[in-house]
Motif scaffolding. Structure first.
Motif, PDB file in Angstrom:
ATOM      1  N   CYS A 190       0.838  -1.200   0.000  1.00 14.80           N
ATOM      2  CA  CYS A 190       0.000   0.000   0.000  1.00 14.80           C
ATOM      3  C   CYS A 190       0.875   1.254   0.000  1.00 14.80           C
ATOM      4  CB  CYS A 190      -0.897   0.017   1.224  1.00 14.80           C
ATOM      5  SG  CYS A 190      -2.040  -1.379   1.338  1.00 14.80           S
ATOM      6  N   ILE A 191       0.536   2.184  -0.884  1.00 16.74           N
ATOM      7  CA  ILE A 191       1.252   3.460  -0.949  1.00 16.74           C
ATOM      8  C   ILE A 191       0.252   4.584  -0.691  1.00 16.74           C
ATOM      9  CG2 ILE A 191       2.811   4.919  -2.280  1.00 16.74           C
ATOM     10  CD1 ILE A 191       3.508   2.583  -4.022  1.00 16.74           C
ATOM     11  N   PRO A 192       0.436   5.369   0.368  1.00 18.64           N
ATOM     12  CA  PRO A 192      -0.522   6.428   0.701  1.00 18.64           C
ATOM     13  C   PRO A 192      -0.342   7.674  -0.160  1.00 18.64           C
ATOM     14  CG  PRO A 192       1.254   6.413   2.288  1.00 18.64           C
ATOM     15  CD  PRO A 192       1.507   5.253   1.356  1.00 18.64           C
ATOM     16  N   GLY A 193      -1.101   8.725   0.153  1.00 12.73           N
ATOM     17  CA  GLY A 193      -1.016   9.970  -0.596  1.00 12.73           C
ATOM     18  C   GLY A 193       0.068  10.886  -0.045  1.00 12.73           C
ATOM     19  N   ILE A 194       0.191  12.057  -0.639  1.00  7.12           N
ATOM     20  CA  ILE A 194       1.225  13.011  -0.248  1.00  7.12           C
ATOM     21  C   ILE A 194       1.118  13.357   1.244  1.00  7.12           C
ATOM     22  CG2 ILE A 194       1.889  15.459  -0.405  1.00  7.12           C
ATOM     23  CD1 ILE A 194       1.695  15.320  -3.337  1.00  7.12           C
ATOM     24  N   GLY A 195       2.212  13.187   1.950  1.00  4.47           N
ATOM     25  CA  GLY A 195       2.302  13.632   3.330  1.00  4.47           C
ATOM     26  C   GLY A 195       1.621  12.762   4.364  1.00  4.47           C
ATOM     27  N   VAL A 196       0.956  11.696   3.942  1.00  6.14           N
ATOM     28  CA  VAL A 196       0.306  10.811   4.909  1.00  6.14           C
ATOM     29  C   VAL A 196       1.010   9.460   4.906  1.00  6.14           C
ATOM     30  CG1 VAL A 196      -1.925  11.974   4.896  1.00  6.14           C
ATOM     31  CG2 VAL A 196      -1.463  10.228   3.185  1.00  6.14           C
ATOM     32  N   ASP A 197       0.667   8.625   5.879  1.00  9.08           N
ATOM     33  CA  ASP A 197       1.386   7.362   6.018  1.00  9.08           C
ATOM     34  C   ASP A 197       0.426   6.178   6.077  1.00  9.08           C
ATOM     35  OD1 ASP A 197       0.398   7.319   8.665  1.00  9.08           O
ATOM     36  OD2 ASP A 197       2.193   8.285   9.453  1.00  9.08           O
ATOM     37  N   GLU A 198       0.912   5.054   6.587  1.00  4.12           N
ATOM     38  CA  GLU A 198       0.130   3.811   6.572  1.00  4.12           C
ATOM     39  C   GLU A 198      -1.172   3.898   7.359  1.00  4.12           C
ATOM     40  OE1 GLU A 198       3.040   3.561  10.018  1.00  4.12           O
ATOM     41  OE2 GLU A 198       3.162   4.145   7.899  1.00  4.12           O
ATOM     42  N   ARG A 199      -1.287   4.869   8.244  1.00  2.00           N
ATOM     43  CA  ARG A 199      -2.517   5.014   9.021  1.00  2.00           C
ATOM     44  C   ARG A 199      -3.711   5.405   8.158  1.00  2.00           C
ATOM     45  NH1 ARG A 199       0.079   8.642  13.750  1.00  2.00           N
ATOM     46  NH2 ARG A 199       1.362   9.272  11.959  1.00  2.00           N
ATOM     47  N   LEU A 200      -3.440   5.884   6.950  1.00  2.00           N
ATOM     48  CA  LEU A 200      -4.514   6.196   6.010  1.00  2.00           C
ATOM     49  C   LEU A 200      -5.344   4.950   5.708  1.00  2.00           C
ATOM     50  CD1 LEU A 200      -5.590   8.488   4.063  1.00  2.00           C
ATOM     51  CD2 LEU A 200      -4.154   7.438   2.320  1.00  2.00           C
ATOM     52  N   PHE A 201      -4.721   3.769   5.763  1.00  3.29           N
ATOM     53  CA  PHE A 201      -5.375   2.513   5.399  1.00  3.29           C
ATOM     54  C   PHE A 201      -5.937   1.762   6.609  1.00  3.29           C
ATOM     55  CE2 PHE A 201      -1.924   3.306   2.325  1.00  3.29           C
ATOM     56  CZ  PHE A 201      -2.635   3.314   1.143  1.00  3.29           C
ATOM     57  N   LYS A 202      -5.974   2.396   7.769  1.00  2.00           N
ATOM     58  CA  LYS A 202      -6.279   1.701   9.012  1.00  2.00           C
ATOM     59  C   LYS A 202      -7.661   1.054   9.038  1.00  2.00           C
ATOM     60  CE  LYS A 202      -7.786   5.973  11.399  1.00  2.00           C
ATOM     61  NZ  LYS A 202      -9.146   5.594  11.768  1.00  2.00           N
ATOM     62  N   ASN A 203      -8.603   1.553   8.235  1.00  4.08           N
ATOM     63  CA  ASN A 203      -9.965   1.021   8.272  1.00  4.08           C
ATOM     64  C   ASN A 203     -10.253  -0.030   7.200  1.00  4.08           C
ATOM     65  OD1 ASN A 203     -10.651   2.687  10.453  1.00  4.08           O
ATOM     66  ND2 ASN A 203     -11.202   4.378   9.099  1.00  4.08           N
ATOM     67  N   LEU A 204      -9.289  -0.290   6.318  1.00  2.00           N
ATOM     68  CA  LEU A 204      -9.495  -1.323   5.297  1.00  2.00           C
ATOM     69  C   LEU A 204      -9.488  -2.704   5.943  1.00  2.00           C
ATOM     70  CD1 LEU A 204      -7.311  -0.258   2.222  1.00  2.00           C
ATOM     71  CD2 LEU A 204      -9.786  -0.057   2.496  1.00  2.00           C
ATOM     72  N   LEU A 205     -10.392  -3.563   5.489  1.00  2.00           N
ATOM     73  CA  LEU A 205     -10.481  -4.935   5.984  1.00  2.00           C
ATOM     74  C   LEU A 205     -10.317  -5.871   4.789  1.00  2.00           C
ATOM     75  CD1 LEU A 205     -13.509  -4.470   8.420  1.00  2.00           C
ATOM     76  CD2 LEU A 205     -11.081  -4.656   9.040  1.00  2.00           C
TER      77      LEU A 205
ATOM     78  N   HIS B 210     -11.866  12.775  -1.487  1.00  2.00           N
ATOM     79  CA  HIS B 210     -10.496  12.408  -1.849  1.00  2.00           C
ATOM     80  C   HIS B 210      -9.897  11.382  -0.883  1.00  2.00           C
ATOM     81  CE1 HIS B 210      -6.899  12.869  -4.181  1.00  2.00           C
ATOM     82  NE2 HIS B 210      -6.174  13.157  -3.102  1.00  2.00           N
ATOM     83  N   LEU B 211     -10.180  11.539   0.395  1.00  2.00           N
ATOM     84  CA  LEU B 211      -9.648  10.592   1.381  1.00  2.00           C
ATOM     85  C   LEU B 211     -10.742   9.646   1.879  1.00  2.00           C
ATOM     86  CD1 LEU B 211      -7.087  12.753   3.383  1.00  2.00           C
ATOM     87  CD2 LEU B 211      -6.705  11.235   1.433  1.00  2.00           C
ATOM     88  N   MET B 212     -11.577   9.221   0.951  1.00  2.00           N
ATOM     89  CA  MET B 212     -12.684   8.317   1.292  1.00  2.00           C
ATOM     90  C   MET B 212     -12.192   6.957   1.772  1.00  2.00           C
ATOM     91  SD  MET B 212     -14.060   7.300  -2.497  1.00  2.00           S
ATOM     92  CE  MET B 212     -12.978   6.494  -3.706  1.00  2.00           C
ATOM     93  N   VAL B 213     -10.922   6.649   1.545  1.00  2.00           N
ATOM     94  CA  VAL B 213     -10.387   5.375   2.028  1.00  2.00           C
ATOM     95  C   VAL B 213     -10.485   5.290   3.546  1.00  2.00           C
ATOM     96  CG1 VAL B 213      -7.978   6.141   2.269  1.00  2.00           C
ATOM     97  CG2 VAL B 213      -8.478   3.742   1.722  1.00  2.00           C
ATOM     98  N   MET B 214     -10.642   6.454   4.197  1.00  2.00           N
ATOM     99  CA  MET B 214     -10.777   6.474   5.647  1.00  2.00           C
ATOM    100  C   MET B 214     -12.222   6.262   6.094  1.00  2.00           C
ATOM    101  SD  MET B 214      -8.183   9.637   6.565  1.00  2.00           S
ATOM    102  CE  MET B 214      -8.191   9.354   8.336  1.00  2.00           C
ATOM    103  N   ASP B 215     -13.170   6.969   5.460  1.00  2.00           N
ATOM    104  CA  ASP B 215     -14.557   6.898   5.951  1.00  2.00           C
ATOM    105  C   ASP B 215     -15.491   6.065   5.073  1.00  2.00           C
ATOM    106  OD1 ASP B 215     -14.722   8.637   3.830  1.00  2.00           O
ATOM    107  OD2 ASP B 215     -15.794  10.208   4.904  1.00  2.00           O
ATOM    108  N   ARG B 216     -14.998   5.565   3.945  1.00  2.00           N
ATOM    109  CA  ARG B 216     -15.801   4.663   3.111  1.00  2.00           C
ATOM    110  C   ARG B 216     -15.050   3.340   2.927  1.00  2.00           C
ATOM    111  NH1 ARG B 216     -19.487   8.052   0.308  1.00  2.00           N
ATOM    112  NH2 ARG B 216     -20.523   6.162  -0.418  1.00  2.00           N
ATOM    113  N   ALA B 217     -14.299   2.999   3.949  1.00  2.00           N
ATOM    114  CA  ALA B 217     -13.412   1.831   3.871  1.00  2.00           C
ATOM    115  C   ALA B 217     -14.167   0.523   3.680  1.00  2.00           C
ATOM    116  CB  ALA B 217     -12.546   1.752   5.131  1.00  2.00           C
ATOM    117  N   GLU B 218     -15.361   0.430   4.227  1.00  2.00           N
ATOM    118  CA  GLU B 218     -16.131  -0.814   4.097  1.00  2.00           C
ATOM    119  C   GLU B 218     -16.474  -1.090   2.634  1.00  2.00           C
ATOM    120  OE1 GLU B 218     -20.244  -2.932   5.764  1.00  2.00           O
ATOM    121  OE2 GLU B 218     -19.568  -1.012   6.597  1.00  2.00           O
ATOM    122  N   GLU B 219     -16.930  -0.065   1.920  1.00  2.00           N
ATOM    123  CA  GLU B 219     -17.273  -0.223   0.502  1.00  2.00           C
ATOM    124  C   GLU B 219     -16.044  -0.529  -0.339  1.00  2.00           C
ATOM    125  OE1 GLU B 219     -20.042   3.105  -0.771  1.00  2.00           O
ATOM    126  OE2 GLU B 219     -19.626   3.623   1.317  1.00  2.00           O
ATOM    127  N   ILE B 220     -14.966   0.196  -0.047  1.00  2.00           N
ATOM    128  CA  ILE B 220     -13.733   0.004  -0.811  1.00  2.00           C
ATOM    129  C   ILE B 220     -13.142  -1.374  -0.540  1.00  2.00           C
ATOM    130  CG2 ILE B 220     -11.365   0.839  -1.099  1.00  2.00           C
ATOM    131  CD1 ILE B 220     -12.491   3.678  -0.534  1.00  2.00           C
TER     132      ILE B 220
END
Length: 220
Positions: A6-21, A196-206
């Motif tokens: 996983c590669i996050p966006g500019i300036g953010v880190d692996e915590r961006l993906f914390k809600n992906l299952l 843009h950062l829906m990977v955080m709050d729409r993680a279930e759908e993604i």
């Protein structure tokens, strides 16, 4: 078990993906490296790819700038699947404001601190609403390498990618205000009102999309 990088966006880190299952996979997070002055996006992406174990099958997931890096890596390596979230496959999908900066390169005079301040003023444009997510966003920005922001933005501004036929699954939100949905020419999955950062709050759908796509491939 499939390795996913996983590669996050500019300036953010692996915590961006914390809600992906994600199921039946081993998740690895690509760490940002300091960028060289005037380094191109393809060159930087391939430096990041040195963190990938190519001796066995792997997949890629990238968000925003990380997705652009994934697109470049996918051209040279052979991932079984590449997922781009809130990103662009080709440089002609970038918004006009970014293309304009090719001729007015203000990013070269903006330092890290100013870049962070600007990003924090734009939290709602990124789609960050919850207080705890704003706090997390700020913490992630502070962890970026020195001189990272202006050089990463310079990579995007001067990116020239027109690849066709990549094995890419593109997931984009219709309410993305950073990389507007209207500019995206090839989108496999639309997330209605996704930001843009829906990977955080729409993680279930993604997560559901990614898991279903991974089930289609056979990995020994």
């Amino acid at each position: 078990m499939l390795d996913i990088y996983c590669i996050p966006g500019i300036g953010v880190d692996e915590r961006l993906f914390k809600n992906l299952l994600l199921k039946k996979c081993s998740i690895h997070y690509i760490k940002w490296e300091s960028l060289f002055k005037n380094e191109t996006l393809p060159h930087y992406a391939m430096r990041l790819s040195e963190q990938i174990d190519q001796s066995k099958p792997f997949a890629l997931i990238g968000v925003s700038f990380g997705g652009m890096c994934c697109a470049e890596i996918a051209k040279k390596l052979n991932p079984v699947k590449t997922f781009l979230i809130s990103s662009c496959i080709n440089s002609d999908e970038l918004p006009g404001t970014i293309k304009l900066e090719r001729y007015l390169p203000i990013q070269k005079i903006v330092n890290d601190e100013l870049s962070i301040r600007i990003a924090l003023l734009m939290v709602k444009r990124f789609g960050i609403v919850k207080k705890e997510d704003v706090i997390l966003f700020k913490k992630m920005l502070r962890r970026a390498p020195i001189d990272y922001f202006n050089r990463a933005l310079n990579c995007i501004i001067n990116w020239k990618q027109h690849a066709k036929g990549l094995n890419v699954i593109h997931i984009h939100g219709t309410a993305d205000r950073i990389l507007p949905f209207k500019n995206i020419k090839s989108c496999d999955y639309q997330i209605k009102e996704g930001t843009h950062l829906m990977v955080m709050d729409r993680a279930e759908e993604i997560s559901k999309i990614i898991n279903e796509e991974l089930e289609k491939i056979a990995v020994n």
